[in-house]
Design an enzyme around this catalytic site. Structure first.
Site, PDB file in Angstrom:
ATOM      1  N   GLY A 105       0.814  -1.212   0.000  1.00 11.06           N
ATOM      2  CA  GLY A 105       0.000   0.000   0.000  1.00 11.06           C
ATOM      3  C   GLY A 105       0.847   1.261   0.000  1.00 11.06           C
ATOM      4  O   GLY A 105       2.053   1.229  -0.272  1.00 11.06           O
ATOM      5  N   LEU A 157       0.598   3.672  -2.116  1.00  7.29           N
ATOM      6  CA  LEU A 157       1.030   3.448  -3.505  1.00  7.29           C
ATOM      7  C   LEU A 157       1.687   4.688  -4.108  1.00  7.29           C
ATOM      8  O   LEU A 157       1.320   5.822  -3.803  1.00  7.29           O
ATOM      9  CB  LEU A 157      -0.179   3.030  -4.341  1.00  7.29           C
ATOM     10  CG  LEU A 157      -0.903   1.782  -3.817  1.00  7.29           C
ATOM     11  CD1 LEU A 157      -2.167   1.517  -4.630  1.00  7.29           C
ATOM     12  CD2 LEU A 157       0.014   0.558  -3.851  1.00  7.29           C
ATOM     13  N   HIS A 158       2.671   4.421  -4.950  1.00  4.31           N
ATOM     14  CA  HIS A 158       3.371   5.496  -5.661  1.00  4.31           C
ATOM     15  C   HIS A 158       3.481   5.093  -7.125  1.00  4.31           C
ATOM     16  O   HIS A 158       2.968   4.045  -7.531  1.00  4.31           O
ATOM     17  CB  HIS A 158       4.735   5.756  -5.028  1.00  4.31           C
ATOM     18  CG  HIS A 158       5.570   4.521  -4.862  1.00  4.31           C
ATOM     19  ND1 HIS A 158       6.091   3.821  -5.939  1.00  4.31           N
ATOM     20  CD2 HIS A 158       5.949   3.834  -3.758  1.00  4.31           C
ATOM     21  CE1 HIS A 158       6.767   2.784  -5.488  1.00  4.31           C
ATOM     22  NE2 HIS A 158       6.684   2.752  -4.175  1.00  4.31           N
ATOM     23  N   HIS A 190       4.420   1.515  -8.182  1.00  5.85           N
ATOM     24  CA  HIS A 190       3.325   0.538  -8.186  1.00  5.85           C
ATOM     25  C   HIS A 190       2.459   0.684  -9.433  1.00  5.85           C
ATOM     26  O   HIS A 190       2.051  -0.301 -10.046  1.00  5.85           O
ATOM     27  CB  HIS A 190       2.438   0.733  -6.938  1.00  5.85           C
ATOM     28  CG  HIS A 190       3.143   0.506  -5.644  1.00  5.85           C
ATOM     29  ND1 HIS A 190       3.341   1.506  -4.725  1.00  5.85           N
ATOM     30  CD2 HIS A 190       3.698  -0.614  -5.108  1.00  5.85           C
ATOM     31  CE1 HIS A 190       3.975   1.019  -3.667  1.00  5.85           C
ATOM     32  NE2 HIS A 190       4.202  -0.269  -3.875  1.00  5.85           N
ATOM     33  N   LYS A 201      13.647  -2.323  -8.203  1.00  8.21           N
ATOM     34  CA  LYS A 201      14.054  -1.520  -7.037  1.00  8.21           C
ATOM     35  C   LYS A 201      14.450  -2.438  -5.875  1.00  8.21           C
ATOM     36  O   LYS A 201      15.484  -2.252  -5.246  1.00  8.21           O
ATOM     37  CB  LYS A 201      12.882  -0.625  -6.639  1.00  8.21           C
ATOM     38  CG  LYS A 201      12.861  -0.114  -5.217  1.00  8.21           C
ATOM     39  CD  LYS A 201      13.884   0.967  -4.963  1.00  8.21           C
ATOM     40  CE  LYS A 201      13.526   1.755  -3.711  1.00  8.21           C
ATOM     41  NZ  LYS A 201      13.146   0.909  -2.572  1.00  8.21           N
TER      42      LYS A 201
END
Lengths: 280, 280
Positions: free
Chosen positions: A31, A33-34, A37, A149
């Site tokens: 969660g 979120l950025h 995502h 990442k």
């Protein structure tokens, strides 16, 4: 977009989609979120998948002194982002739904889990493996999308899937960066603007290493690591590790070639940040 | 009956059956089939399942000093038995097909794996969990059938399935016995006729314990264990363990009640035999 809080509900949603002949794409998240995502979700949608996202801050992958309690959460905002990204279904289980009173089963990917992040965060990858195995068994996706990442996580999951024959294709997706170059991460919110400015040395350094390898044709990892240490040390941040490793074994390599990467973890103030440059 | 040696082949067979709307029943075995196995198959067929059997002598569940090399094998005979039992498909992979050069993933069901069989055979249940997880992921059955004969294995698998959310129903099936009372087992072939005669004390003792509990209403496990030890000691066999335990935790219990059992391992000559009486 359908929202499921129970295993049985998300299973039903996925069963129906599969019955309609759809391929199931899955993006597991914690969660907050950025755009990293969102990029994973876009990849799943480009692949034509019925796209399922999970939001679950998994307590098992946090150490006792880590940031489980204060890990950023904003489910309402996440749901808006997922709707905007045309996600088909989201699974948001509670802790109780995911773990019984007495969870006893451990999964451990030997060797790979002990190095780098694993050395600094003992037990972290065991927690990751358990939750990913559970989510794979609950959602039964055809494909699951993971970002580069978290390179070590990606490779450990790939190894677990291969070793245990999970019928899931792991799709690696390049790291997404914020406009200033910092790798997108939910934990970036912890950074003060001062710390964030210092932390940019990480992406700058990795960018420089990429140029040294690809433009200047320098492949000697001693030279590359020395340059990286020099650059990073120019800012007031602490290097936790910086290593040039094989992306199969995480053993150190002396030359950059296919399937190697340079993985870095720093602390800017109290905030841990990881990033990497890989040649896959 | 279809015979598959490759994962992709058995997956294709199962996919087709599932596409035809069939429920998939699975019986994992190490081959050298006996009527215990046939009983598991019959249960799957009675449940209306498309029935898949695997034959694989899993090296990971044998200790270095155990009987992996000499474990009895007879695939031709097994195939005849499976055809006779109207099995739909059999999966007979090689070691190479099942394990890569470097398998790194461990599964461990804590606590349950350390007691009784696990204490005598360190690492045994880790090997069992890995191969069962792999087979579940390869075959993706709806139901899998396990015998009560290997009570600890059955309960550990059930716990792994619950903890990791495998979409498989574990169906426990009562122990099948040869005409003389000995629990059917591939390893019975190791027994000389002399040893076999001695070994019968095991099933006789367990039968007596069942009567003491159910007819004489004796539930005090001290009394039951003492009687068992006395009976078994009348023959020249070695008791490796005899314990009255909870079938959830394998912790000792002082009274027989629902969800308890008495588990025994003996050695008759060089041959280890396990058996049990359970109240589930």
């Amino acid at each position: 977009m359908e929202i499921a809080e129970k295993k049985e509900h998300i299973r039903k949603i996925v069963r129906r989609a599969r019955f309609e002949g759809k391929t199931i794409g899955f993006v597991p998240t914690m969660g907050y979120l950025h755009k990293g995502h969102v990029h994973l979700i876009e990849r799943s949608r480009e692949d034509g998948c019925f796209t399922v996202v999970s939001i679950f801050v998994n307590p098992l992958q946090f150490g006792p002194s880590e940031d489980f309690e204060r890990y950023p959460r904003n489910v309402e905002r996440d749901i808006e982002i997922l709707k905007e990204a045309s996600v088909d279904a989201v699974f948001i289980p509670s802790n109780e739904e995911m773990y019984h009173v007495q969870h006893l089963t451990e999964i451990n990917v030997l060797k790979l889990s002990e190095k780098l992040e694993g050395a600094i965060r003992p037990g972290h990858f065991k927690g990751v493996c358990i939750v990913v195995a559970k989510l794979f068994n609950i959602i039964q996706p055809d494909r699951a999308y993971f970002g580069w990442k978290d390179a070590q996580q990606l490779i450990i999951i790939k190894k677990m899937v291969a070793d245990l024959d999970f019928p899931v294709e792991i799709v690696p997706v390049p790291t997404v960066r914020d406009e200033d170059g910092l790798a997108s991460s939910s934990r970036n919110i912890y950074l003060s603007s001062e710390e964030r400015k210092k932390a940019l040395i990480l992406s700058k350094t990795l960018h420089k290493l990429k140029e040294m390898v690809e433009l200047d044709k320098i492949s000697d990892t001693k030279i590359l690591i020395a340059e990286a240490k020099k650059m990073i040390s120019s800012e007031n941040v602490v290097i936790q590790y910086i290593e040039a490793v094989s992306l199969e074994t995480f053993e150190p390599v002396s030359r950059i070639e296919k399937n190697t990467g340079i993985l870095v973890a720093i602390k800017a103030g109290d905030v841990r940040l990881i990033d990497n440059v890989i040649w896959d």
